[in-house]
Design a protein around this motif. Structure first.
Motif, PDB file in Angstrom:
ATOM      1  N   ALA A 112       0.720  -1.410  -0.402  1.00 38.14           N
ATOM      2  CA  ALA A 112      -0.251   0.249   0.111  1.00 38.14           C
ATOM      3  C   ALA A 112       0.596   1.147  -0.139  1.00 38.14           C
ATOM      4  O   ALA A 112       0.352   2.458  -0.589  1.00 38.14           O
ATOM      5  CB  ALA A 112      -0.944  -0.081   1.519  1.00 38.14           C
ATOM      6  N   LEU A 113       1.809   0.933   0.344  1.00 35.19           N
ATOM      7  CA  LEU A 113       2.968   2.841   0.796  1.00 35.19           C
ATOM      8  C   LEU A 113       3.793   2.614  -0.344  1.00 35.19           C
ATOM      9  O   LEU A 113       3.723   3.391  -0.661  1.00 35.19           O
ATOM     10  CB  LEU A 113       3.343   2.592   2.024  1.00 35.19           C
ATOM     11  CG  LEU A 113       4.698   3.508   2.212  1.00 35.19           C
ATOM     12  CD1 LEU A 113       3.560   4.420   2.363  1.00 35.19           C
ATOM     13  CD2 LEU A 113       5.744   2.986   3.589  1.00 35.19           C
ATOM     14  N   GLN A 114       3.341   1.230  -1.065  1.00 36.22           N
ATOM     15  CA  GLN A 114       4.575   1.831  -2.616  1.00 36.22           C
ATOM     16  C   GLN A 114       3.371   2.277  -3.553  1.00 36.22           C
ATOM     17  O   GLN A 114       3.716   3.162  -4.160  1.00 36.22           O
ATOM     18  CB  GLN A 114       4.700   0.480  -3.394  1.00 36.22           C
ATOM     19  CG  GLN A 114       5.614   0.376  -4.570  1.00 36.22           C
ATOM     20  CD  GLN A 114       6.091  -1.190  -4.689  1.00 36.22           C
ATOM     21  OE1 GLN A 114       7.396  -1.497  -3.946  1.00 36.22           O
ATOM     22  NE2 GLN A 114       5.406  -1.911  -5.709  1.00 36.22           N
ATOM     23  N   THR A 115       2.199   1.643  -3.173  1.00 33.53           N
ATOM     24  CA  THR A 115       1.321   2.534  -4.711  1.00 33.53           C
ATOM     25  C   THR A 115       0.936   4.091  -4.648  1.00 33.53           C
ATOM     26  O   THR A 115       0.900   4.464  -5.182  1.00 33.53           O
ATOM     27  CB  THR A 115      -0.419   2.145  -3.627  1.00 33.53           C
ATOM     28  OG1 THR A 115      -0.222   0.002  -4.724  1.00 33.53           O
ATOM     29  CG2 THR A 115      -1.127   2.907  -4.998  1.00 33.53           C
ATOM     30  N   LEU A 116       0.951   4.464  -2.575  1.00 31.60           N
ATOM     31  CA  LEU A 116       0.702   5.745  -2.769  1.00 31.60           C
ATOM     32  C   LEU A 116       2.420   6.217  -2.770  1.00 31.60           C
ATOM     33  O   LEU A 116       2.305   7.665  -2.856  1.00 31.60           O
ATOM     34  CB  LEU A 116       0.876   6.125  -1.219  1.00 31.60           C
ATOM     35  CG  LEU A 116      -0.461   5.687  -0.441  1.00 31.60           C
ATOM     36  CD1 LEU A 116      -0.153   5.551   1.019  1.00 31.60           C
ATOM     37  CD2 LEU A 116      -1.714   6.533  -0.729  1.00 31.60           C
ATOM     38  N   THR A 117       4.027   6.290  -3.032  1.00 31.83           N
ATOM     39  CA  THR A 117       5.172   6.293  -3.331  1.00 31.83           C
ATOM     40  C   THR A 117       5.497   6.745  -4.610  1.00 31.83           C
ATOM     41  O   THR A 117       5.582   7.462  -5.488  1.00 31.83           O
ATOM     42  CB  THR A 117       5.846   5.785  -2.281  1.00 31.83           C
ATOM     43  OG1 THR A 117       6.493   5.136  -1.206  1.00 31.83           O
ATOM     44  CG2 THR A 117       7.454   6.252  -2.981  1.00 31.83           C
ATOM     45  N   GLN A 118       4.671   6.441  -4.928  1.00 38.90           N
ATOM     46  CA  GLN A 118       4.163   5.951  -6.527  1.00 38.90           C
ATOM     47  C   GLN A 118       3.558   7.027  -7.024  1.00 38.90           C
ATOM     48  O   GLN A 118       4.204   8.099  -8.207  1.00 38.90           O
ATOM     49  CB  GLN A 118       4.045   4.765  -7.304  1.00 38.90           C
ATOM     50  CG  GLN A 118       3.884   5.158  -8.932  1.00 38.90           C
ATOM     51  CD  GLN A 118       3.775   3.252  -9.613  1.00 38.90           C
ATOM     52  OE1 GLN A 118       5.333   2.777  -9.269  1.00 38.90           O
ATOM     53  NE2 GLN A 118       2.909   3.087 -10.701  1.00 38.90           N
ATOM     54  N   ILE A 119       2.307   7.545  -6.237  1.00 39.38           N
ATOM     55  CA  ILE A 119       1.505   8.452  -6.760  1.00 39.38           C
ATOM     56  C   ILE A 119       2.415   9.552  -6.503  1.00 39.38           C
ATOM     57  O   ILE A 119       2.382  10.738  -7.547  1.00 39.38           O
ATOM     58  CB  ILE A 119      -0.053   8.335  -5.704  1.00 39.38           C
ATOM     59  CG1 ILE A 119      -0.610   7.282  -6.732  1.00 39.38           C
ATOM     60  CG2 ILE A 119      -0.925  10.127  -6.177  1.00 39.38           C
ATOM     61  CD1 ILE A 119      -1.957   7.206  -5.421  1.00 39.38           C
ATOM     62  N   ALA A 131       7.484   3.145  -8.659  1.00 38.61           N
ATOM     63  CA  ALA A 131       8.266   3.453  -7.612  1.00 38.61           C
ATOM     64  C   ALA A 131       8.063   1.455  -7.120  1.00 38.61           C
ATOM     65  O   ALA A 131       7.226   0.911  -7.472  1.00 38.61           O
ATOM     66  CB  ALA A 131       7.264   3.897  -6.633  1.00 38.61           C
ATOM     67  N   ILE A 132       9.471   1.528  -6.512  1.00 38.03           N
ATOM     68  CA  ILE A 132       9.905  -0.160  -6.076  1.00 38.03           C
ATOM     69  C   ILE A 132       9.779  -0.288  -4.788  1.00 38.03           C
ATOM     70  O   ILE A 132      11.028   1.076  -4.230  1.00 38.03           O
ATOM     71  CB  ILE A 132      10.838  -0.661  -7.088  1.00 38.03           C
ATOM     72  CG1 ILE A 132      10.178  -1.209  -7.989  1.00 38.03           C
ATOM     73  CG2 ILE A 132      10.874  -2.175  -6.219  1.00 38.03           C
ATOM     74  CD1 ILE A 132      11.037  -1.945  -8.859  1.00 38.03           C
ATOM     75  N   LEU A 133       9.484  -0.681  -3.470  1.00 39.71           N
ATOM     76  CA  LEU A 133       9.768  -0.121  -2.347  1.00 39.71           C
ATOM     77  C   LEU A 133      10.374  -1.628  -1.472  1.00 39.71           C
ATOM     78  O   LEU A 133       9.240  -2.477  -1.865  1.00 39.71           O
ATOM     79  CB  LEU A 133       8.752   1.021  -1.741  1.00 39.71           C
ATOM     80  CG  LEU A 133       8.642   1.035  -0.920  1.00 39.71           C
ATOM     81  CD1 LEU A 133       9.605   2.347  -0.288  1.00 39.71           C
ATOM     82  CD2 LEU A 133       7.189   1.992   0.020  1.00 39.71           C
ATOM     83  N   ASP A 134      11.110  -1.363  -0.938  1.00 35.32           N
ATOM     84  CA  ASP A 134      11.610  -2.483   0.048  1.00 35.32           C
ATOM     85  C   ASP A 134      11.725  -2.133   1.050  1.00 35.32           C
ATOM     86  O   ASP A 134      12.230  -0.697   1.291  1.00 35.32           O
ATOM     87  CB  ASP A 134      12.645  -3.446  -1.450  1.00 35.32           C
ATOM     88  CG  ASP A 134      12.652  -4.752  -0.691  1.00 35.32           C
ATOM     89  OD1 ASP A 134      12.026  -5.501   0.576  1.00 35.32           O
ATOM     90  OD2 ASP A 134      13.770  -5.561  -0.953  1.00 35.32           O
ATOM     91  N   ALA A 135      11.899  -3.176   2.081  1.00 34.97           N
ATOM     92  CA  ALA A 135      12.143  -2.605   2.987  1.00 34.97           C
ATOM     93  C   ALA A 135      12.785  -4.318   4.005  1.00 34.97           C
ATOM     94  O   ALA A 135      12.865  -5.539   4.073  1.00 34.97           O
ATOM     95  CB  ALA A 135      11.123  -3.081   4.115  1.00 34.97           C
ATOM     96  N   GLU A 136      14.381  -3.863   4.629  1.00 37.23           N
ATOM     97  CA  GLU A 136      15.118  -5.533   5.087  1.00 37.23           C
ATOM     98  C   GLU A 136      15.017  -6.532   3.957  1.00 37.23           C
ATOM     99  O   GLU A 136      14.657  -7.378   4.690  1.00 37.23           O
ATOM    100  CB  GLU A 136      14.850  -5.832   6.440  1.00 37.23           C
ATOM    101  CG  GLU A 136      14.775  -4.168   7.691  1.00 37.23           C
ATOM    102  CD  GLU A 136      16.351  -4.292   7.618  1.00 37.23           C
ATOM    103  OE1 GLU A 136      17.706  -4.979   7.147  1.00 37.23           O
ATOM    104  OE2 GLU A 136      16.436  -3.166   8.574  1.00 37.23           O
TER     105      GLU A 136
END
Length: 205
Positions: A112-119, A131-136
């Motif tokens: 969900a955070l990745q989708t918002l970041t892309q917006i 946007a491609i979001l990754d955590a650890e």
């Protein structure tokens, strides 16, 4: 200060003055010429200074990073964010304590955070960015678990001769399973339903 209006004997001198005031270089600004000015007779009589409006360009990646920092702060998660751009793809890597709160159950919060970041990213960009979001390193671990799941379910479908429907998942996760079973000639995979409830089916051929 994101913009200034300056004057000068010429447009170039007016721009130079604005760059000094903004403490930046020509590559990082947009220039709007309000008045090109007039040299006048003998450079004195009837002369008019050039007027320009110089605005700092907004960096979409930096804006997206700031958005992520603000969201994480509101979630009481202290993170370090590394951003790297490769063409149209922008990778954001998050690390820190309590990172599990950012990932969420099966990565739902992260997705969900990745989708918002892309917006946010595309709101400030002149071209479409992904946007491609990754955590650890969660994405890599999730990919490995999905491949294992795909192979396990494929064996079950072959053994029992019945199709299996998986839970809804993002398109890129469905693609991982499609790819994992692409060379398995005893089963077929396809997606059904509409987003966000679109899910994958593994069925015997």
């Amino acid at each position: 200060m994101n913009q200034v209006t300056t004057t000068g004997q010429t447009v170039d001198k007016a721009i130079e003055s604005a760059l000094k005031e903004l403490n930046t270089t020509r590559d990082y600004v947009e220039v709007k010429i309000i008045d090109e000015g007039k040299k006048g007779v003998f450079g004195i009589f009837g002369s008019r200074p050039a007027i320009v409006k110089v605005m700092l360009k907004i960096d979409p990646v930096e804006e997206a990073k700031q958005f992520l920092k603000d969201v994480c702060r509101q979630m009481d998660v202290d993170v370090t964010i590394h951003a790297e751009r490769d063409g149209k793809r922008v990778f954001f890597s998050l690390s820190g304590e309590n990172i599990g709160n950012i990932i969420g159950k099966r990565g739902k919060t992260l997705n969900a955070l990745q989708t918002l970041t892309q917006i946010v990213l595309n709101h400030h960009s002149s071209q479409f960015l992904i946007a491609i979001l990754d955590a650890e390193n969660y994405r890599k671990r999730r990919e490995e678990s999905l491949i294992q799941l795909a192979n396990h379910l494929a064996r079950k479908v072959i053994r029992e001769g019945k199709q299996i429907s998986l839970e809804p998942m993002p398109s890129y996760e469905r693609k991982i399973i499609h790819s994992a079973l692409a060379n398995e000639d005893r089963v077929t995979t396809y997606s059904v339903g509409t987003e966000p409830n679109r899910h994958l089916v593994i069925a015997p051929k």
